[in-house]
Structure formats: structure tokens, C-alpha cells
Scaffold this motif. Structure first.
Motif, PDB file in Angstrom:
ATOM      1  N   ASN A 239     -11.669  -0.954   4.848  1.00 26.90           N
ATOM      2  CA  ASN A 239     -11.965   0.474   4.912  1.00 26.90           C
ATOM      3  C   ASN A 239     -13.025   0.886   3.890  1.00 26.90           C
ATOM      4  OD1 ASN A 239     -10.413   1.425   7.055  1.00 26.90           O
ATOM      5  ND2 ASN A 239      -8.573   1.440   5.806  1.00 26.90           N
ATOM      6  N   ILE A 240     -13.223   0.094   2.853  1.00 28.31           N
ATOM      7  CA  ILE A 240     -14.218   0.445   1.835  1.00 28.31           C
ATOM      8  C   ILE A 240     -15.643   0.384   2.404  1.00 28.31           C
ATOM      9  CG2 ILE A 240     -15.194  -0.204  -0.401  1.00 28.31           C
ATOM     10  CD1 ILE A 240     -12.333  -1.122  -1.173  1.00 28.31           C
ATOM     11  N   PRO A 241     -16.076  -0.730   3.013  1.00 28.23           N
ATOM     12  CA  PRO A 241     -17.433  -0.717   3.578  1.00 28.23           C
ATOM     13  C   PRO A 241     -17.563   0.248   4.759  1.00 28.23           C
ATOM     14  CG  PRO A 241     -16.368  -2.826   4.008  1.00 28.23           C
ATOM     15  CD  PRO A 241     -15.472  -2.054   3.108  1.00 28.23           C
ATOM     16  N   LEU A 242     -16.490   0.457   5.489  1.00 29.98           N
ATOM     17  CA  LEU A 242     -16.527   1.420   6.584  1.00 29.98           C
ATOM     18  C   LEU A 242     -16.782   2.823   6.049  1.00 29.98           C
ATOM     19  CD1 LEU A 242     -16.092   1.794   9.653  1.00 29.98           C
ATOM     20  CD2 LEU A 242     -13.702   2.256   9.131  1.00 29.98           C
ATOM     21  N   SER A 243     -16.117   3.185   4.975  1.00 27.66           N
ATOM     22  CA  SER A 243     -16.333   4.500   4.359  1.00 27.66           C
ATOM     23  C   SER A 243     -17.751   4.620   3.811  1.00 27.66           C
ATOM     24  CB  SER A 243     -15.336   4.739   3.232  1.00 27.66           C
ATOM     25  OG  SER A 243     -14.036   4.779   3.742  1.00 27.66           O
ATOM     26  N   ALA A 244     -18.263   3.558   3.214  1.00 30.59           N
ATOM     27  CA  ALA A 244     -19.633   3.583   2.699  1.00 30.59           C
ATOM     28  C   ALA A 244     -20.639   3.756   3.835  1.00 30.59           C
ATOM     29  CB  ALA A 244     -19.919   2.302   1.920  1.00 30.59           C
ATOM     30  N   PHE A 245     -20.408   3.106   4.953  1.00 30.63           N
ATOM     31  CA  PHE A 245     -21.280   3.253   6.116  1.00 30.63           C
ATOM     32  C   PHE A 245     -21.233   4.677   6.657  1.00 30.63           C
ATOM     33  CE2 PHE A 245     -21.783   2.930  10.792  1.00 30.63           C
ATOM     34  CZ  PHE A 245     -23.137   2.625  10.817  1.00 30.63           C
ATOM     35  N   TYR A 246     -20.047   5.250   6.748  1.00 26.19           N
ATOM     36  CA  TYR A 246     -19.917   6.634   7.211  1.00 26.19           C
ATOM     37  C   TYR A 246     -20.611   7.589   6.247  1.00 26.19           C
ATOM     38  CZ  TYR A 246     -16.366   5.208  10.637  1.00 26.19           C
ATOM     39  OH  TYR A 246     -15.698   4.642  11.686  1.00 26.19           O
ATOM     40  N   PHE A 247     -20.475   7.336   4.954  1.00 24.69           N
ATOM     41  CA  PHE A 247     -21.128   8.154   3.943  1.00 24.69           C
ATOM     42  C   PHE A 247     -22.648   8.100   4.131  1.00 24.69           C
ATOM     43  CE2 PHE A 247     -22.624   8.823  -0.472  1.00 24.69           C
ATOM     44  CZ  PHE A 247     -22.049  10.067  -0.695  1.00 24.69           C
ATOM     45  N   PHE A 248     -23.184   6.903   4.393  1.00 27.22           N
ATOM     46  CA  PHE A 248     -24.614   6.740   4.640  1.00 27.22           C
ATOM     47  C   PHE A 248     -25.034   7.502   5.891  1.00 27.22           C
ATOM     48  CE2 PHE A 248     -27.951   4.425   6.913  1.00 27.22           C
ATOM     49  CZ  PHE A 248     -28.991   4.564   6.008  1.00 27.22           C
ATOM     50  N   LEU A 249     -24.248   7.437   6.957  1.00 27.67           N
ATOM     51  CA  LEU A 249     -24.588   8.141   8.195  1.00 27.67           C
ATOM     52  C   LEU A 249     -24.670   9.648   7.991  1.00 27.67           C
ATOM     53  CD1 LEU A 249     -22.547   6.359  11.011  1.00 27.67           C
ATOM     54  CD2 LEU A 249     -24.999   6.360  10.670  1.00 27.67           C
ATOM     55  N   VAL A 250     -23.758  10.185   7.196  1.00 28.11           N
ATOM     56  CA  VAL A 250     -23.732  11.633   6.987  1.00 28.11           C
ATOM     57  C   VAL A 250     -24.866  12.063   6.063  1.00 28.11           C
ATOM     58  CG1 VAL A 250     -22.391  13.511   5.969  1.00 28.11           C
ATOM     59  CG2 VAL A 250     -21.279  11.879   7.477  1.00 28.11           C
TER      60      VAL A 250
END
Length: 101
Positions: free
Chosen positions: A85-96
Motif C-alpha cells: 500500500n505504500i508505493p500505491l499511495s505514493a503513486f496516487y499522490f503523484f497522480l493527484v
């Protein structure tokens, strides 16, 4: 032959990781579709609360792993699921934040 049940901590850890990712994805998709600013705040609050809850449970899983070394593979899978979930959250943060930069 009797089926060996996995410990409840492992089951809860996997489900917690799954639902954390699912809720985060729903918030992200809702934001990408609507661009409602309040969803950014909601997402940040969610990420911080999920970080605390998942962190505490991850620590509990690590302690359980130390006491139940005979099931180290099952505990390791649950821990990896939670850590994904950590890299997934970082990816979502980048998308936003990408359109902002």
C-alpha cells in the motif's frame, strides 16, 4: 484430511491491506472524475489515518511473526500485502499532484 486454518491476525492483515487499497482507490477515482477539492482533504485524512492503523497492525504482525516462526511464510505474505500500500499511495499522490507541478 482436516484443513489447517490460518491465524486470525494473518486474515485480518490481508483484509486490512485490501480494504485500505480499495478505499484509497475509490477516493482517487472520485477525485479524478469530479475534481472536487474536498476530496483532496479527505484523501489526506484517509492516508494519515490508514498509515496509523496499518502501522500499528503491521507492528502487531511483526511481533506475532517473532512468536510464531513456524508460520513465517503466511505472516510474510500478510506483511508484504500491507507494505504494498505504500508505493500505491505514493503513486496516487503523484497522480493527484502531477497537474499542479
Amino acid at each position: 484430511m482436516e484443513e489447517i486454518k490460518e491465524p486470525q491476525m494473518i486474515y485480518i492483515g490481508k483484509k486490512l491491506a485490501y480494504y485500505s487499497a480499495l478505499i484509497g482507490t475509490v477516493i482517487l477515482v472520485a477525485y479524478l472524475l469530479s475534481h472536487a477539492e474536498f476530496l483532496i482533504g479527505l484523501g489526506l485524512i484517509y492516508v494519515l489515518s490508514a498509515l496509523v492503523i496499518n502501522g500499528i497492525f503491521l507492528f502487531a504482525l511483526l511481533i506475532e511473526l517473532l512468536y510464531n516462526t513456524d508460520r513465517w511464510r503466511a505472516y510474510s505474505v500478510a506483511i508484504i500485502c500491507m507494505l504494498l500500500n505504500i508505493p500505491l499511495s505514493a503513486f496516487y499522490f503523484f497522480l493527484v499532484l502531477h497537474p499542479i507541478f
